[in-house]
Design a protein around this motif. Structure first.
Motif, PDB file in Angstrom:
ATOM      1  N   GLN A 124       0.662  -1.239   0.188  1.00 10.70           N
ATOM      2  CA  GLN A 124       0.140   0.057   0.132  1.00 10.70           C
ATOM      3  C   GLN A 124       0.910   1.313   0.056  1.00 10.70           C
ATOM      4  O   GLN A 124       0.414   2.666  -0.207  1.00 10.70           O
ATOM      5  CB  GLN A 124      -1.073  -0.001   1.312  1.00 10.70           C
ATOM      6  N   LEU A 125       2.190   1.151   0.133  1.00 14.78           N
ATOM      7  CA  LEU A 125       3.045   2.295   0.192  1.00 14.78           C
ATOM      8  C   LEU A 125       3.827   2.283  -1.061  1.00 14.78           C
ATOM      9  O   LEU A 125       4.457   3.511  -1.306  1.00 14.78           O
ATOM     10  CB  LEU A 125       4.026   2.250   1.308  1.00 14.78           C
ATOM     11  N   SER A 126       3.324   1.517  -2.008  1.00 17.18           N
ATOM     12  CA  SER A 126       4.172   1.565  -3.518  1.00 17.18           C
ATOM     13  C   SER A 126       3.596   2.512  -4.357  1.00 17.18           C
ATOM     14  O   SER A 126       2.712   3.412  -3.949  1.00 17.18           O
ATOM     15  CB  SER A 126       3.870   0.185  -4.253  1.00 17.18           C
ATOM     16  N   ARG A 127       4.508   3.176  -5.073  1.00 17.65           N
ATOM     17  CA  ARG A 127       4.290   4.263  -6.257  1.00 17.65           C
ATOM     18  C   ARG A 127       2.832   4.109  -6.915  1.00 17.65           C
ATOM     19  O   ARG A 127       2.166   4.963  -6.876  1.00 17.65           O
ATOM     20  CB  ARG A 127       5.393   4.323  -6.957  1.00 17.65           C
ATOM     21  N   GLU A 128       2.639   2.893  -7.400  1.00 16.41           N
ATOM     22  CA  GLU A 128       1.357   2.628  -8.105  1.00 16.41           C
ATOM     23  C   GLU A 128       0.327   2.667  -7.254  1.00 16.41           C
ATOM     24  O   GLU A 128      -0.717   3.286  -7.778  1.00 16.41           O
ATOM     25  CB  GLU A 128       1.551   1.201  -8.885  1.00 16.41           C
ATOM     26  N   TYR A 129       0.113   2.203  -6.125  1.00 15.35           N
ATOM     27  CA  TYR A 129      -0.758   2.144  -5.288  1.00 15.35           C
ATOM     28  C   TYR A 129      -1.240   3.668  -4.762  1.00 15.35           C
ATOM     29  O   TYR A 129      -2.432   3.895  -4.951  1.00 15.35           O
ATOM     30  CB  TYR A 129      -0.473   1.417  -3.961  1.00 15.35           C
ATOM     31  N   THR A 130      -0.321   4.184  -4.406  1.00 14.63           N
ATOM     32  CA  THR A 130      -0.528   5.865  -4.014  1.00 14.63           C
ATOM     33  C   THR A 130      -0.934   6.642  -5.134  1.00 14.63           C
ATOM     34  O   THR A 130      -1.904   7.238  -4.629  1.00 14.63           O
ATOM     35  CB  THR A 130       1.104   6.368  -3.548  1.00 14.63           C
ATOM     36  N   LEU A 131      -0.529   6.348  -6.389  1.00 16.99           N
ATOM     37  CA  LEU A 131      -1.071   7.260  -7.387  1.00 16.99           C
ATOM     38  C   LEU A 131      -2.612   6.852  -7.401  1.00 16.99           C
ATOM     39  O   LEU A 131      -3.372   7.565  -7.792  1.00 16.99           O
ATOM     40  CB  LEU A 131      -0.520   6.841  -8.641  1.00 16.99           C
ATOM     41  N   ASP A 132      -2.922   5.306  -7.432  1.00 22.59           N
ATOM     42  CA  ASP A 132      -4.310   5.043  -7.513  1.00 22.59           C
ATOM     43  C   ASP A 132      -5.147   5.724  -6.156  1.00 22.59           C
ATOM     44  O   ASP A 132      -6.334   5.923  -6.658  1.00 22.59           O
ATOM     45  CB  ASP A 132      -4.474   3.736  -7.528  1.00 22.59           C
ATOM     46  N   TYR A 134      -4.839   8.514  -5.046  1.00 22.10           N
ATOM     47  CA  TYR A 134      -5.004   9.863  -5.660  1.00 22.10           C
ATOM     48  C   TYR A 134      -5.963   9.968  -6.812  1.00 22.10           C
ATOM     49  O   TYR A 134      -6.916  10.945  -6.708  1.00 22.10           O
ATOM     50  CB  TYR A 134      -3.735  10.562  -5.934  1.00 22.10           C
ATOM     51  N   TYR A 176      -5.104  -4.971  -5.819  1.00 24.38           N
ATOM     52  CA  TYR A 176      -3.757  -5.184  -5.919  1.00 24.38           C
ATOM     53  C   TYR A 176      -3.494  -6.694  -5.305  1.00 24.38           C
ATOM     54  O   TYR A 176      -2.473  -7.050  -5.296  1.00 24.38           O
ATOM     55  CB  TYR A 176      -3.093  -4.073  -4.992  1.00 24.38           C
TER      56      TYR A 176
END
Length: 242
Positions: A124-132, A134, A176
């Motif tokens: 949940q702290l990955s770049r892809e997850y964080t962008l999702d 937002y 995810y």
């Protein structure tokens, strides 16, 4: 055992004793083609209680039906829910939950080798997850976020923004974790319907949802691991005629 079951028999095992199922036809379609992938998440807030045996027994049904089952230790969710788990305690709280839940599963004969255990902050702290997160935040209204978490996230007079993020993260977990269905209590129904509404807007598939009835505590409300336990004798004394 699962190899000997028909798709209809597997569907019966998966859905028996549930209070509600959203997306039944999709489940039946998948079972005609392959085994179902299901996840159950628990926010690592307080002490797991006796009502946890209800989802544990249902997880046993999923495994008997041949499902691929993932158990999510939702440590980030526990922090977002009014900081029920302080950031510095997340790792220790997860270890505690993992030991307790594995012991509960073993006590009712559930094979741990068929389960996958995942910690929320591992992805949940990955770049892809964080962008999702937002992307999703740009679509979900404050009203929808508050409504979705009304029966799950702690309600206070001046709610924190983190509590509004909680339902969206739970929705994203379905994508995810690459599952077909999410399992939980019927108190999470509004989060499940939020996921069904918004995941397709992000280009992701709509998942099915399996809901257990809630187990009431001594006060009549649902049992919660984040609430302080009520001493049974004190409770009965207070309820007895004076």
């Amino acid at each position: 055992m699962a190899d000997q079951l028909s798709p209809d028999e597997k569907f019966h095992l998966i859905t028996r004793n549930l209070q509600e199922v959203l997306g039944e036809e999709k489940l039946k379609q998948i079972l005609q083609e392959r085994e179902l992938k299901v996840y159950w998440g628990t926010a690592t807030t307080g002490k797991p209680h006796v009502a946890y045996f209800v989802p544990m027994s249902k997880i046993a049904d999923f495994l008997k039906a041949g499902c691929e089952v993932t158990i999510l230790f939702a440590d980030l969710h526990a922090f977002l829910d009014n900081m029920k788990a302080p950031w510095e305690l997340l790792e220790l709280r997860v270890k505690y939950y993992e030991q307790v839940i594995k012991a509960m599963l073993e006590s009712i004969g559930v094979p741990l080798d068929k389960l996958k255990f995942v910690k929320g902050t591992d992805f949940q702290l990955s770049r892809e997850y964080t962008l999702d997160v937002y992307r999703l935040s740009s679509m979900v209204t404050e009203h929808d976020a508050k409504k979705a978490g009304a029966e799950v996230v702690k309600q206070v007079e001046h709610p924190l923004l983190s509590g509004l993020l909680y339902p969206g993260l739970q929705a994203l977990d379905e994508e995810y974790l690459k599952v077909d269905a999410q399992f939980g209590g019927v108190d999470q129904r509004k989060i499940f319907t939020l996921a069904e509404k918004y995941l397709p807007s992000l280009g992701y598939a709509k998942r099915s949802h399996l809901m257990n009835p809630m187990v009431p505590g001594l006060t009549g409300a649902k049992m919660s691991s984040s609430e302080e336990r009520i001493d049974t004798l004190a409770y009965l004394k207070n309820k007895s005629p004076s």
